[in-house]
Every structure is written in structure tokens, then in C-alpha cells.
Design an enzyme around this catalytic site. Structure first.
Site, short mmCIF file in Angstrom:
data_model
loop_
_atom_site.label_atom_id
_atom_site.label_comp_id
_atom_site.label_asym_id
_atom_site.label_seq_id
_atom_site.Cartn_x
_atom_site.Cartn_y
_atom_site.Cartn_z
N ILE A 1 2.42 -3.30 -3.37
CA ILE A 1 1.45 -3.79 -2.18
C ILE A 1 -0.04 -3.45 -2.61
O ILE A 1 -0.37 -2.24 -2.16
CB ILE A 1 1.79 -3.32 -1.05
N HIS A 2 -0.36 -4.52 -3.38
CA HIS A 2 -1.84 -4.58 -3.87
C HIS A 2 -2.64 -5.86 -3.36
O HIS A 2 -1.82 -6.62 -2.93
CB HIS A 2 -1.99 -4.32 -5.16
N ALA A 3 -4.07 -5.75 -3.30
CA ALA A 3 -4.53 -6.79 -3.47
C ALA A 3 -4.12 -8.24 -2.50
O ALA A 3 -4.05 -7.54 -1.36
CB ALA A 3 -4.58 -7.51 -4.99
#
Lengths: 571, 87
Positions: free
Chosen positions: B14-16
């Protein structure tokens, strides 16, 4: 009297205009008891609202001028301003500790900045800069200190600043902002990248421009050579106006060649490729019409962080480059670390002669855990384009064989797992050590291609450290000794039906280009912005003339003689 | 209270952009929504909270919602996750 500063040319072109200082407003905040908590909260809410409105405008403007990808960063900024963990914590602090909104904001945002800066992930670290940028904006509104708005500039200026934040850069209006100069930053800093995509001439990393660049003085920015002239004389202004006009004229000529093949005057094709450091450089590669990537320096994936990049991270980067190049050749060099490029987290011992020490392939063969991870990432990405893998700093055939063996082993592991791997990956080596150049005929039987790394080949051949100013006169690309080595390598490869490229500075050098063409070089790889000038130069030379000149040049006595000869004949 | 478990399959975790999408979605609901991972819970409406968890590929996460629209909230978030983050 005029005053010359030098820095790094971050974006090409010439600008002449009055200096406009972008001052960082005084945003120092002291711990103070709030006199009226309700008023503090009201002030904070108003500042948030105004900041959001400003960011919406900046975001839209960025989208129009630079596209969705650049605008994305401001969506993140807006989310930060809506973040309950930030906003509510600040409000609670004001209420519970009875402090001013400005102090609470500073305290809370500093905590978040510190937290993100401490993370060992490059992406997260960049978020610290976002929070800093956003909280500065809100703080300025709380304090009622106007932020100098770049959007309000209505005459031609050169911006002078310590550094430019993303939101500063996004507000630059190309109509009035003719160039910018900063104290800090390098070619790959955010502001430099934005400047290139906006095509605003700029010089970064001058260290002292903010000491000397007073508001209103005339400034010349030479982004081509990384020079800044303050208070130029009338002659200097005329000289640079001419240079500017020449450059604009030349750019128009070059632009016509973007979609053209690279052909010599007598119709011979050579490949002009670009050197890149990160997938972000691909835009420049396309805009300048490069026919491939001749050198993808993978070290940047490993630098500026606290741990090795994972296989997936690398795979994503390689895949992106291969896909975007759409079947054009992409030469990816495996990790070339050591020498002047250090990775603090590998904890390598200090060496007296780092350029002659434990670096590049030497390190990779020893630390094969690091090397094999990279090889797997490359192999997995190989099915997305035209991948060629290149090993750096090869000194002996045995090193090449070991590296290739590891590559084959990892390939088999992946195939056994059912993963698709391209079966037409060429495997080549950098030729940068004289022993390898001398033994090129033997290497040519086993490698698929050579790429001559001239920066190192010259320093090793001349035994002159290229970081040492005092021996810099020995850095002689046109020395006949270098030309002879280059000739040996190219001939050896052709004899075995292989090809030779060159990926050092020399490949884009206008004096070297006719000689390299004459020596039979197949691929010239250079910084993207040199591609069109080189294409235009090659179109004016016949291969036949170049061959004759190269034969003459290698018989000469000194680098100086060679240079004069080529300049007279071709430039 | 509504609750659901997911496994994050996206390579980057769960990034960016996925994080932004999740936060934007969560912010549309009245309910209090948390994201739990390895015993740590953060407010799913906080971009900085979500990113500070550092949720990687293969992570098991729990989403909890409590409030007037908790069922809709979980459903909405489930859609975002299934669109490209995990299952």
C-alpha cells in the site's frame, strides 16, 4: 564589474534577465501561550482553507502545463492538508496545551517529517519534503507572512534561490521566468528535472548565488555550460545574445531530426542511443529521438537509501524502461558500485586506491547474493522488450565467464519455476580496462557485444585519476593511444560478427564523433540532449572521409595534433 | 462494527497511488475506519498514518469500520482493494 559563478547546467539554454530573489519568508515560531484559543483555531482553519485553494489552483496549472503525472504530487499535498492525524492533532494541541496554532503546527509537522525521513524507503523520504512544503504554506498563512508568489511575476526575470520546492517550480510561468539559479541541487534534483521538462535554462549548485545575486541586477544563465554571469558587461550581453540566438536556431534545426534515422552523408546508418540513470530519464530519451538506450546505470536504484533494493523494485524499474522503449535496444549495466560511488549500507572498507579496488563486477562476483538478485530481476523483465545485459569493469575472461555462469544458473531457476525469460538476451561487457581492450580478440569470441567506457578507459590507460585536478591534463580522449585501443576493440568485434558501442562522454563529443565513425563504431551512447546535435553532425560527414581521417589520426603523435586536425577537417 | 480481512497482493504494497485511493474512499464515509497490520492500527482516513504502516506485498490487513454507514464503508473499501491492491 561582472562576476562569474559556476555550477551544474541543469537545463540547457541561455537566459538574460534581471534577478528576482525568491526569499524564504521568516517562518520562525516560538513557543507561546495562546491568548485566545478560539481565535487560534479560527486562524488555523482559515489558513488551511486558503492553502487548499492555492494548491487546487497550482494543481490545475501544473496539469495544463506539464500533465497529470506532475500534477499528482499536489493531490498528495492536498491529502496531507485533509489528514485528520495532522489536522486534529494540531487542533488538540492548541486546545490542550494552550499554545498558538503556529507553534502546534510546527511541532506536529516536524514530528511527521522526522518520522518519514527516518524511513528506509526512498518513496517515504520524499514524502517528508511534501509535508515540509505543505506545512510551510499553512504556517505562512497563519503568521500572515506573505509567501513571495512566483505566479505574480509580470516581467522577465531569472529566479535566484537557495533551492526551489516542487510547488515553487510548478508555479514558474514560462512567459516571464526565463531561467533560474540555485545554491544547492544537482542534475537529478527535483527542480532540475522540472526545469528540463519546462525547458527553462537553469544552473544549480552554484553554492553562493544567494549571497551575490541581488534583486534587479542583470544575470546571464548559461545552462549549456553551467555558468552564471552577474552584472555582465555590454560585450558579454551581446556575446550571450548571439549565443542564445545560435542555440535557438540550432534547436529548431535539431528538432527536425527527432524522428529521422541517423545516417551519414553517404547513407550509412549508425545507432545513436542515450545514457540514462532512472526511468524518469525516458522522457528526455523520447524527446530527443534516441534510437535506444546504450547505458542504463542501475546504481541509482541502490543509492540514496539505507538498504538494497528488492528484486521486485528492480524488476519494476527494468520492466518500465523496456516497455517504454517499445522493442528498441536497451543495454542495462549491472551494478557498478565502489570507486567514487559508495553505498554506506554495504559497509565496504575504505581503500587507498578505490578506482583500482573492490568495485563493480569484482564486488558482484564476491557478493553474489546482491548480484543474483539483480540478475533475476533483469531476467524476469527481459520478456518485456529488447534487453541486453552488460557487465562493468571486466578485466579477465574468467570474470566474464563466472558472471555469465551465474546469469545462466538464475535463468534456469526461473524457467524451472515457469517464469518466461526472453531467449534472445545479448550479453556483453564494458571495455574500460586496458587489458580487456588488448585481449578484445579473445573476448569477442565469447561476448555478444562490447561497450567502451571511455571515462575509465582513459584514466586507466593514462594512469591519471580523473578526480585529481592536478593530473587532469592527462585526461586525453583524442590521444592516439586511446584511439588505437578503440580501433582494436571495434575490429575484434567485427571479425566475430559482433558489434561495439561506446557509452562514455567521448561518444557525444563533436571532435571524437568523426574519428569514431571512421573507426567503425556501431553504436554511440550519450546524454539524451547530445543525440540530435550528433545526428546533425553525422549527416554532414561521409563514412569514407571519416575512415581516411581516422587512419591518419592514429598515426599522429599527440592528442593536440589529432584535435587540430579534426577541427580543421570537420568542424 | 463491520470488519474484514484482506491479503495485499500488489507488488508495491500500500504505497503511493493505492494509498491515496484508499484514503480518499475512506474519507467519504461517516464511520470511523481503521487499518490494522501486525497489531498496529491507524486511521484509514489519514494518508500519513496509512503510509507509516509500511504495508508490503503479502501482508494480512484488517479493516474495521464503526458508525452509521459501517457496512457501506467496508463494501466501498473492499472494491478499492480488489481493483488492484489485493483480495
Amino acid at each position: 564589474m561582472s562576476n562569474l559563478l559556476t555550477g551544474i547546467g541543469a537545463s540547457a539554454g541561455i537566459a538574460i534577465a534581471k534577478a528576482f530573489r525568491l526569499e524564504n519568508p521568516d517562518l520562525t515560531v516560538e513557543k507561546k501561550q495562546a491568548e485566545d484559543i478560539k481565535a487560534e483555531l479560527e486562524n488555523f482553519n482559515q489558513a488551511l482553507k486558503t492553502s487548499k485553494q492555492e494548491l487546487e489552483v497550482i494543481k490545475e496549472k501544473t496539469r495544463e502545463q506539464m500533465g497529470d503525472e506532475h500534477a499528482e504530487i499536489f493531490s498528495a499535498h492536498l491529502l496531507v492538508l485533509s489528514d485528520p492525524e495532522l489536522v486534529d492533532t494540531i487542533r488538540n494541541k492548541v486546545r490542550e496545551e494552550n499554545v498558538t496554532a503556529s507553534f502546534a503546527l510546527k511541532e506536529v509537522s516536524d514530528q511527521f517529517i522526522a518520522m518519514f525521513e527516518a524511513m528506509d524507503n526512498e518513496y517515504m523520504k520524499e514524502r517528508a519534503a511534501d509535508i515540509r512544503d505543505v506545512s510551510k504554506r499553512v504556517l505562512a498563512h497563519i503568521l500572515g507572512t506573505p509567501i513571495v508568489s512566483l505566479a505574480e511575476i509580470d516581467e522577465e526575470v531569472v529566479i535566484v534561490a537557495e533551492d526551489l520546492t516542487p510547488s515553487d517550480t510548478a508555479q514558474l510561468n514560462k512567459q516571464f521566468v526565463k531561467g533560474f539559479v540555485t545554491d544547492i541541487g544537482g542534475r537529478t534534483s527535483h527542480s532540475a528535472i522540472m526545469a528540463r521538462s519546462l525547458e527553462i535554462p537553469s544552473v544549480v549548485g552554484t553554492k553562493t548565488i544567494t549571497d551575490e545575486g541581488k534583486n534587479g541586477i542583470t544575470v546571464i544563465v548559461d545552462g549549456l555550460e553551467g555558468k552564471v554571469i552577474l552584472n555582465p558587461s555590454e560585450e558579454e550581453i551581446q556575446e550571450y545574445k548571439q549565443k542564445q540566438a545560435d542555440y535557438e536556431e540550432q534547436k529548431r534545426e535539431w528538432a527536425k531530426l527527432v524522428n529521422e534515422k541517423t545516417l551519414t552523408k553517404d547513407g550509412q546508418h549508425v545507432e545513436l542511443a542515450a545514457n540514462i540513470g532512472t526511468p524518469d530519464d525516458l522522457e528526455g530519451v523520447k524527446n530527443n529521438g534516441a534510437e535506444g538506450i546504450g547505458l542504463y546505470r542501475t546504481e541509482f536504484l541502490y543509492m540514496g537509501r539505507n538498504e538494497l533494493p528488492t528484486e521486485d523494485e528492480q524488476y519494476d524499474a527494468y520492466k518500465k524502461v523496456l516497455e517504454q522503449m517499445d522493442g528498441k535496444p536497451v543495454v542495462i549495466r549491472t551494478l557498478d558500485i565502489g570507486g567514487d560511488k559508495e553505498l554506506p549500507y554495504l559497509d565496504l572498507p575504505k581503500e587507498l586506491n578505490p578506482f583500482l579496488g573492490f568495485r563493480a563486477i569484482r564486488l558482484c562476483l564476491e557478493r553474489d547474493d546482491i548480484f543474483r538478485t539483480q540478475l533475476r530481476a533483469l531476467l524476469r523483465a527481459s520478456s518485456y522488450g529488447n534487453l541486453k545485459i552488460m557487465f562493468p569493469m571486466i578485466a579477465t575472461l574468467d570474470e566474464f565467464r563466472q558472471a555469465k555462469q551465474m546469469l545462466e544458473e538464475e535463468k534456469q531457476v526461473l524457467i524451472d519455476k515457469g517464469i518466461t525469460v526472453s531467449d534472445s538476451i545479448e550479453i556483453g561487457i564494458m571495455v574500460e580496462i586496458p587489458s580487456t581492450a588488448v585481449m578484445a580478440a579473445q573476448f569477442a569470441k565469447e561476448v555478444d557485444f562490447f561497450s567502451i567506457g571511455t571515462n575509465d578507459l582513459i584514466q586507466y590507460t593514462m594512469a591519471a585519476d580523473r578526480m585529481n585536478e592536478q593530473v587532469s591534463y592527462l585526461y586525453q580522449p583524442y590521444n592516439p593511444a586511446i584511439l588505437r585501443l578503440v580501433k582494436m576493440v571495434i575490429e575484434a568485434s567485427h571479425k566475430e560478427g559482433k558489434w561495439t558501442g561506446m557509452c562514455g562522454e567521448m561518444a557525444g563529443d563533436s571532435v571524437a564523433i568523426p574519428l569514431l565513425l571512421g573507426l567503425g563504431l556501431d553504436e554511440f551512447s550519450m546524454s539524451a540532449t547530445s543525440v540530435l546535435p550528433a545526428r546533425s553532425q553525422l549527416a554532414a560527414i561521409t563514412k569514407e572521409d571519416a575512415e581516411a581521417a581516422a587512419l591518419e589520426a592514429i598515426e599522429m603523435n599527440t592528442a593536440e595534433e589529432v584535435k587540430n586536425f579534426v577541427e580543421k577537417k570537420f568542424l | 462494527m463491520a470488519e474484514r480481512n484482506f491479503t495485499i497482493t500488489a507488488e508495491t504494497g500500500i504505497h503511493a497511488r493505492p494509498a491515496t485511493q484508499l484514503v480518499n474512499k475512506a474519507s467519504q464515509f461517516e464511520s470511523e475506519i481503521t487499518l490494522e497490520h501486525k497489531g498496529k492500527a491507524v486511521n484509514l482516513k489519514s494518508i500519513m498514518g496509512v503510509m507509516s504502516l509500511g504495508v508490503g506485498q503479502g501482508a494480512e490487513v484488517t479493516i474495521k469500520a464503526e458508525g452509521s454507514d459501517e457496512e457501506e464503508a467496508i463494501k466501498g473499501i473492499e472494491e478499492v482493494i480488489k481493483e488492484g491492491l489485493g483480495e
